[in-house]
Design an enzyme around this catalytic site. Structure first.
Site, PDB file in Angstrom:
ATOM      1  N   PRO A 161       0.740  -1.217   0.011  1.00 18.04           N
ATOM      2  CA  PRO A 161       0.029   0.037  -0.020  1.00 18.04           C
ATOM      3  C   PRO A 161       0.856   1.225  -0.099  1.00 18.04           C
ATOM      4  CG  PRO A 161      -0.757  -1.520   1.568  1.00 18.04           C
ATOM      5  CD  PRO A 161       0.562  -2.147   1.176  1.00 18.04           C
ATOM      6  N   CYS A 162       0.553   2.186  -0.869  1.00 23.25           N
ATOM      7  CA  CYS A 162       1.392   3.503  -0.933  1.00 23.25           C
ATOM      8  C   CYS A 162       0.502   4.717  -0.841  1.00 23.25           C
ATOM      9  CB  CYS A 162       2.189   3.469  -2.250  1.00 23.25           C
ATOM     10  SG  CYS A 162       3.495   1.849  -2.394  1.00 23.25           S
ATOM     11  N   GLN A 163      -0.637   4.440  -0.180  1.00 27.47           N
ATOM     12  CA  GLN A 163      -1.667   5.870   0.077  1.00 27.47           C
ATOM     13  C   GLN A 163      -1.082   6.861   0.814  1.00 27.47           C
ATOM     14  OE1 GLN A 163      -2.522   2.570   0.720  1.00 27.47           O
ATOM     15  NE2 GLN A 163      -4.587   2.122   0.180  1.00 27.47           N
ATOM     16  N   GLY A 164      -0.297   6.544   1.548  1.00 28.82           N
ATOM     17  CA  GLY A 164       0.549   7.634   2.384  1.00 28.82           C
ATOM     18  C   GLY A 164       1.427   8.384   1.484  1.00 28.82           C
ATOM     19  N   PHE A 165       1.916   8.075   0.449  1.00 27.79           N
ATOM     20  CA  PHE A 165       2.559   8.807  -0.450  1.00 27.79           C
ATOM     21  C   PHE A 165       1.890  10.243  -0.854  1.00 27.79           C
ATOM     22  CE2 PHE A 165       4.964   5.332  -0.097  1.00 27.79           C
ATOM     23  CZ  PHE A 165       6.212   5.333  -1.264  1.00 27.79           C
TER      24      PHE A 165
END
Length: 385
Positions: free
Chosen positions: A219-223
């Site tokens: 998961p890379c939503q925090g990017f």
């Protein structure tokens, strides 16, 4: 007769059923009479919602993206083309290109999540073909593995599954049920990869093997916020662990899958940080490979990005489609009819977890999903159609 699994449809509520009967093949919320309304429909009518909302599939086209709520009428194009119900789990799995031998485990809610979040196996199979010519052996590890769509595709193409990590026990149960033939049960590492004991078990499972590829979709939503350097964002921590495992196991290649939006997060800065992270551990990162699933044998319009890196600087170019309705030199894309047209009719809320089925006049895709032909044979049959 042959066995068919997970051909079960979620039962619509009374209001949903009233709406569904108004929507023709290929139709959507715009076909719902104004006399039928609710808060959501009122908002969609006022703002002009997506044409996939309250949609019904078309027989002669691929489906739209299968999402985790394909059991709900209003959340996408989820209605069967001719039967007054939402698509069954097996139909959704076929539109994702899971073979019929792949049996989903767990609760209904978990199965929707498993199917909707999966990498389509045929898309993963194609990606594996981009790196296979550059390898001498084909051992791979699947991180953030979900139910195993990526593993299924790689195994279709002759790769050897060594170890799997997934944090959700219900999802892992499906993965292990279907892939225990590919690697020992102790190599399915259930748990949070940020934990030292989980990492240690994963590394131990790889001992004695050369690891050629690591695949996964962290998961890379925090990017989209502070960037992955923010240690307080757990989602970014997961990406750090993917990089850490690549650095620890030193495969020839890594393959990271994600949604196209990752390329535009923070005006491209997020993707730049991803590249820098892998370059800092000595890997060359290719330009992102952007794929539309329908162009590679999946009966679904699903766009995904694959970030492929190599230890030895191997360049992987953007590939050309294998299927197209516009290029006469290529076979046509696979349609909903090709994919699910021969599956048994069931009622709203009907179907069975296991049923006996006799397939007549099978499409090439039927034969592929039944394991009767290889992908290359399927491709040639589709070309001749």
């Amino acid at each position: 007769m042959t066995k068919l699994y997970n051909h079960v449809a979620f039962k619509m509520g009374t209001h949903e059923a009233e709406i569904a009967v108004c929507i023709p093949e290929g139709g959507n919320w715009q076909d719902i009479p104004l006399s039928i309304s609710d808060t959501r429909l009122t908002n969609i009518r006022a703002t002009g919602g997506r044409t996939t909302y309250y949609g019904r599939l078309r027989w002669d086209k691929p489906s739209y993206t299968i999402a985790t709520y394909f059991n709900r009428v209003g959340n996408g194009c989820n209605l069967h083309p001719s039967q007054n119900r939402v698509m069954s789990n097996r139909e959704a799995a076929r539109l994702q290109s899971f073979p019929d031998s792949f049996i989903f485990q767990g609760s209904k809610a978990s199965q929707y999540k498993q199917i909707g979040n999966a990498v389509p196996p045929l898309l993963a199979r194609f990606v594996s073909s981009l790196i296979k010519p550059h390898l001498r052996s084909y051992n791979f590890v699947d991180l953030f593995a979900g139910c195993g769509g990526m593993s299924t595709g790689f195994c279709m193409n002759g790769f050897n599954l060594i170890a799997v990590n997934e944090v959700d026990k219900n999802i892992m149960s499906t993965n292990q049920f279907n892939h225990s033939k590919d690697t020992p049960n102790e190599n399915f590492i259930l748990g949070d990869i940020t934990k030292d004991d989980v990492k240690a078990r994963l590394i131990k499972a790889c001992e004695g093997h050369t690891i050629d590829v690591i695949v996964g979709g962290p998961p890379c939503q925090g990017f989209s916020y502070a960037g992955w350097r923010d240690p307080n964002d757990v989602r970014n921590q997961l990406f750090r662990e993917f990089v850490h495992m690549v650095d620890t196991l030193r495969p020839n290649f890594f393959v990271m899958e994600n949604v196209p939006g990752i390329l535009t997060m923070r005006k491209g800065e997020a993707f730049k940080e991803i590249v820098e992270a892998f370059e800092s551990i000595g890997y060359f990162v290719n330009k992102p490979i952007k794929l539309n699933a329908e162009e590679f044998g999946v009966p679904q319009k699903r766009k995904r990005v694959f970030i492929i890196g190599s230890r030895d600087g191997v360049v992987i170019e953007q590939p050309k489609p294998l299927f197209s309705n516009d290029d006469e030199s290529l076979p046509n894309v696979v349609t909903v009819r090709d994919a699910i047209g021969n599956l048994p009719a069931i009622e709203d809320g009907g179907g069975s977890v296991e049923m006996d089925v006799k397939f007549d006049n099978m499409s090439p895709f039927d034969r592929l999903m039944q394991g009767l032909i290889t992908f290359d044979e399927f491709y040639q049959l589709q070309y001749n159609n």
